[in-house]
Scaffold this active site. Structure first.
Site, PDB file in Angstrom:
ATOM      1  CD  GLU A 218       4.953 -24.007  44.453  1.00  0.00           C
ATOM      2  OE1 GLU A 218       4.874 -25.195  44.166  1.00  0.00           O
ATOM      3  OE2 GLU A 218       4.500 -23.092  43.729  1.00  0.00           O
TER       4      GLU A 218
ATOM      5  CG  ASP B 184       8.122 -16.436  50.588  1.00  0.00           C
ATOM      6  OD1 ASP B 184       8.819 -15.695  49.862  1.00  0.00           O
ATOM      7  OD2 ASP B 184       7.022 -16.093  51.071  1.00  0.00           O
TER       8      ASP B 184
ATOM      9  CE  LYS C 107      13.777  15.808  33.017  1.00  0.00           C
ATOM     10  NZ  LYS C 107      14.066  15.173  34.245  1.00  0.00           N
TER      11      LYS C 107
ATOM     12  CB  CYS D 139     -12.861  28.171  67.036  1.00  0.00           C
ATOM     13  SG  CYS D 139     -12.209  29.700  66.331  1.00  0.00           S
TER      14      CYS D 139
HETATM   15  S1  IVH Z   1      19.637  10.828  29.884  1.00  0.00           S
HETATM   16  C1  IVH Z   1      23.516  13.866  30.661  1.00  0.00           C
HETATM   17  N1  IVH Z   1      17.175   9.989  29.827  1.00  0.00           N
HETATM   18  O1  IVH Z   1      16.687  13.561  34.241  1.00  0.00           O
HETATM   19  C2  IVH Z   1      22.345  13.239  31.283  1.00  0.00           C
HETATM   20  N2  IVH Z   1      17.869  11.197  31.725  1.00  0.00           N
HETATM   21  O2  IVH Z   1      17.155  16.445  34.357  1.00  0.00           O
HETATM   22  C3  IVH Z   1      21.832  12.065  30.495  1.00  0.00           C
HETATM   23  N3  IVH Z   1      16.136  11.423  33.439  1.00  0.00           N
HETATM   24  O3  IVH Z   1      20.118  13.437  34.995  1.00  0.00           O
HETATM   25  C4  IVH Z   1      20.615  11.517  31.105  1.00  0.00           C
HETATM   26  N4  IVH Z   1      14.580  10.334  32.386  1.00  0.00           N
HETATM   27  O4  IVH Z   1      18.539  11.556  35.966  1.00  0.00           O
HETATM   28  C5  IVH Z   1      18.098  10.652  30.533  1.00  0.00           C
HETATM   29  N5  IVH Z   1      15.035   9.137  29.640  1.00  0.00           N
HETATM   30  C6  IVH Z   1      15.945   9.804  30.338  1.00  0.00           C
HETATM   31  C7  IVH Z   1      15.655  10.338  31.597  1.00  0.00           C
HETATM   32  C8  IVH Z   1      16.657  11.036  32.263  1.00  0.00           C
HETATM   33  C9  IVH Z   1      14.873  10.987  33.499  1.00  0.00           C
HETATM   34  C10 IVH Z   1      16.797  12.195  34.518  1.00  0.00           C
HETATM   35  C11 IVH Z   1      18.268  11.911  34.645  1.00  0.00           C
HETATM   36  C12 IVH Z   1      18.936  13.209  34.325  1.00  0.00           C
HETATM   37  C13 IVH Z   1      17.864  14.186  34.668  1.00  0.00           C
HETATM   38  C14 IVH Z   1      18.077  15.511  33.986  1.00  0.00           C
END
Ligand code: IVH
Length: 757
Positions: free
Chosen positions: A36, A38, A129, A427
């Site tokens: 649907e 699509d 992160k 081998c």
């Molecule tokens: S804050 C000033 N929050 O990790 C930079 N970055 O190694 C502020 N990253 O450049 C970024 N998870 O691309 C932020 N929860 C998070 C993140 C995150 C991954 C990346 C981001 C950053 C890099 C730094």
């Protein structure tokens, strides 16, 4: 349907499709079937074809962009995309030595940052992160303007088309959204989707991606958004660039605002007020993170109050208001059931641990590298032992140590040589170990496993990029006798390739597929990329040939100092590096002090004078090499190994074959004496260049070659442009260059221009 009716219908379909996107991608539910959905989408497409003026950038049909791009436009970031300082969790031995707890470094960072803040400010945020690729998306007047990669932090690639394939990114925001709203986040490929993608790729004979981040980066670099739309990537927003007309006080408030706009944020988010709460939060995240759909190896800690970001400022690389706390790689214990021996592309025999499967860092580990015999002896690893395995993000799992308390009674020390009766497992030829080297090797250049590994490496992404030359294809080419040496590829006929029968593939269901033919289409593609590879630069070719000890960086350095294989073959630079290494080794192995009691003074004196002479010669070599500023990656082991290879029967045969095939790779980064290159009379002085199309290396690579030689690179062609450097699919810039009579050069022509002028 007249235009007014069409307009109304389009508006209705936008609303309906956006609603279903919202349900599906944000709320994780579904109100209609895929079929649907699509048919609604097809109806919208049909109307847009009838009335092209009704196709707006925010139409749901535009998420999967149209035609492939020929190149990415460049975007200047209005606010630099900085990275964050890494703070590491303490390792076990550091904890034992210092008696601190694991989070010691983080708590110190927290203390330092608190001290720099006004006394009443102690609120920080903690969030995962995300291990992905950074993206910045600009909305202006509530409409998506562009999406860009980080690039060199100041300028990135415009990847709008690719980002529009992510359904949770809206192309428009509510009308009252800030006038300028630049949001930043991480694009990632969910772990599960990554595994499925790799499985499918290996069934199709394509090279697998190393990890989800790599797969995401590769996906975002695609010029054809239709390829991207088939790859399941997603995004989470975590920060911002330029924002006007919005009174943002805290990170917490920003996150809430993103949620109000239905923009995806991480569910895991904590506010902390003290170092104790910080410690609890990172410990909690460490235990929760393994259930996340994406990879994460750390926590990001930020000062909550945005006003303080300005007052804390940043160093040349990092803001002082945030840090990334990196967890140490995860470990687990399991039983070493068996040791198998893998034959690598240069004949090195690598022992591999076959383990009782164990779940670590989101995946099941059943094999881990044991590196080499010396490592096994050093750690005294025995079959039957309970071993400690470590796995960090992208690194292959490794056996760290043995849990001796669990050692069974009947174990014996491991000997690689006797484990395989002194014979290569592929081998059966006799294995050997050169003195001074740790690795056992199979020296049979026709060894099947070695040939397969060589062939696969030859066609790899960072070598000659041969399309469709995955492991199963490489295996078949070697075992069927079509290929004994990678260079045989250049004599393959597409009909031979097309009818080649591949081994049945293992399907997701566990069953195996029917035997498959490679097929005409794939054969054509592979032959095409084989032909294309002839023009790749010297560094790629050096790396591709599996010359012992010669990796990617050394290959690049070698191509920086030599123009061709001929120059390398007769290189005095390599001779000197190698001679220096031999002399250094001699000095190390022959200390001047007496090496046994009562050693007579004549032999000590002889050593001393020999040592002096060697040192003198080393100084002389250093003086000769000084101007070349050769990086340590092209050191004694590599230079000796490269010269030995080129003079060996195998090496000579390869060079002759390249000659016969009329393949003469030339350096694309030739700049042997960097200090002189920067001097006055540079070969490209006062010339203006524009770069277009797909080149063998990144644009910035060629930009720096041109700039290092005195040229100037600009973004668009005008009467003032002297040269257009054109790669594959040059697009409209080529037309314009031709109209304005601007000289068009290929990569090779650029290099010869530099070396001849
Ligand atoms: S804050 C000033 N929050 O990790 C930079 N970055 O190694 C502020 N990253 O450049 C970024 N998870 O691309 C932020 N929860 C998070 C993140 C995150 C991954 C990346 C981001 C950053 C890099 C730094």
């Amino acid at each position: 349907m007249d235009i007014n009716e069409a307009k109304a219908k389009v508006a209705e379909l936008h609303k309906e499709l956006n609603h279903h996107n919202q349900l599906y991608y944000i709320e994780g539910t579904q109100a209609i079937s895929d079929g649907e959905y699509d048919s609604l989408m097809n109806e919208l497409k049909r109307i847009e074809e009838l009335y092209p003026t009704l196709t707006s950038l925010d139409s749901p049909t535009q998420r999967v962009g149209g035609a492939p791009l020929t190149e990415f436009k460049q975007v200047n970031h209005p606010v630099r995309m900085l990275s964050i300082e890494d703070i590491h969790e303490l390792k076990e031995e550091q904890i034992e030595n210092t008696n601190e707890n694991s989070e010691h470094n983080l708590i110190e960072w927290h203390k330092k940052t608190l001290n720099a803040l006004p006394a009443n400010q102690s609120t920080f945020t903690v969030e995962p992160k995300i291990d992905g690729v950074a993206v910045s998306i600009m909305y202006k007047n509530s409409k998506l303007q562009y999406a860009a990669t980080r690039g060199d932090s100041e300028t990135g690639d415009d990847i709008t088309q690719n980002i529009l394939t992510i359904k949770s990114i809206p192309t428009s925001l509510p009308n009252n959204a800030p006038h300028t709203f630049e949001i930043r986040g991480e694009v990632f490929m969910p772990n599960k989707a990554f595994e499925e993608l790799n499985k499918a790729r290996s069934e199709e004979g394509k090279t697998k991606f190393i990890n989800p981040r790599n797969a995401t980066a590769g996906t975002l670099k695609q010029l054809d958004p239709r390829v991207v739309s088939k790859r399941p990537i997603d995004v989470i927003f975590h920060s911002f660039g330029q924002i006007n007309d919005l009174d943002l006080k805290t990170i917490e408030q920003y996150r809430k605002y993103l949620m109000e706009l239905n923009l995806p944020v991480d569910k895991w988010f904590k506010i902390i007020q003290s170092s104790e709460q910080l410690r609890t939060a990172v410990l909690e995240l460490d235990s929760d993170r393994h259930t996340f759909p994406y990879g994460t190896d750390g926590a990001v800690i930020k000062v909550n109050l945005i006003e303080s970001h300005k007052s804390l400022g940043h160093t040349s690389k990092f803001p002082r208001w945030a840090c990334a706390y990196k967890y140490r790689p995860e470990q687990g214990q399991t039983i070493l059931k068996e040791v198998t021996i893998q034959v690598g592309r240069t004949g090195v025999l690598t022992p591999v641990a076959e383990l009782e499967p164990i779940f670590i860092s989101g995946t099941t580990v059943s094999r881990a590298t044991l590196h080499n015999q010396d490592e096994i002896i050093r750690k005294d690893i025995r079959i039957g032992d309970t071993v400690v395995i470590e796995k960090s993000g992208e690194i292959i799992p490794a056996v760290i140590k043995v849990n001796l308390e669990k050692r069974p009674d009947n174990t014996v020390p491991f000997s690689l040589h006797s484990h395989i009766n002194g014979k290569c497992p592929s081998c059966a030829s006799t294995i050997s170990k050169e003195s001074g080297f740790t690795a056992w090797r199979c020296n049979n250049s026709k060894c099947p496993d070695q040939s397969i590994a060589k062939l696969k490496h030859f066609g790899g992404r960072r070598m000659l990029e041969l399309e469709g030359l995955g492991i199963s294809v490489a295996e078949k080419l070697v075992t069927s006798g079509l290929i004994t040496h990678p260079l045989d590829l250049f004599e393959l006929r597409s009909d031979e390739l097309a009818k080649m029968e591949l081994e049945p593939a293992k399907l997701n269901s566990g069953a195996t597929s029917k035997p498959r033919k490679f097929g005409e289409k794939k054969a054509m593609k592979l032959i095409e990329s084989i032909q294309k590879s002839k023009d790749l630069p010297l560094s790629r070719w050096l790396h591709a040939l599996s010359i012992p000890n010669l990796g990617e960086s050394a290959s690049k350095e070698c191509a920086r100092t030599h123009r061709s294989f001929d120059e390398i073959l007769n290189s005095s630079i390599l001779e000197l590096i190698s001679e220096r290494w031999e002399k250094e080794n001699w000095i190390k192995n022959n200390p001047v002090k007496a090496n046994k009691k009562n050693e007579n003074s004549t032999s000590i004196l002889a050593r001393s004078s020999q040592s002096k002479e060697h040192k003198k010669r080393i100084q002389e070599i250093n003086r000769i090499l000084e101007n070349y500023k050769i990086s340590p990656e092209l050191g004694g082991v590599v230079s000796t190994s490269l010269m030995t290879y080129l003079k060996s029967e195998t090496g000579k045969a390869s060079l002759n074959k390249l000659d016969r095939l009329n393949i003469h790779p030339s350096s694309a980064n030739y700049a042997p004496i960097p200090s002189l290159e920067k001097a006055e009379n540079l070969s490209l002085n006062e010339t203006t260049w524009v770069i277009t199309g797909t080149l063998s290396e990144s644009r910035s690579h060629f930009k720096s070659i041109i700039e290092d030689n005195g040229g100037n690179v600009t973004g668009s062609i005008s009467k003032k442009t002297n040269y257009l450097l054109a790669g594959q699919n040059p697009g409209s810039k080529l037309d314009k260059a031709e109209k304005l009579n601007v000289k068009v050069l290929s990569e090779n022509e650029l290099i010869s221009l530099i070396s001849t002028t």
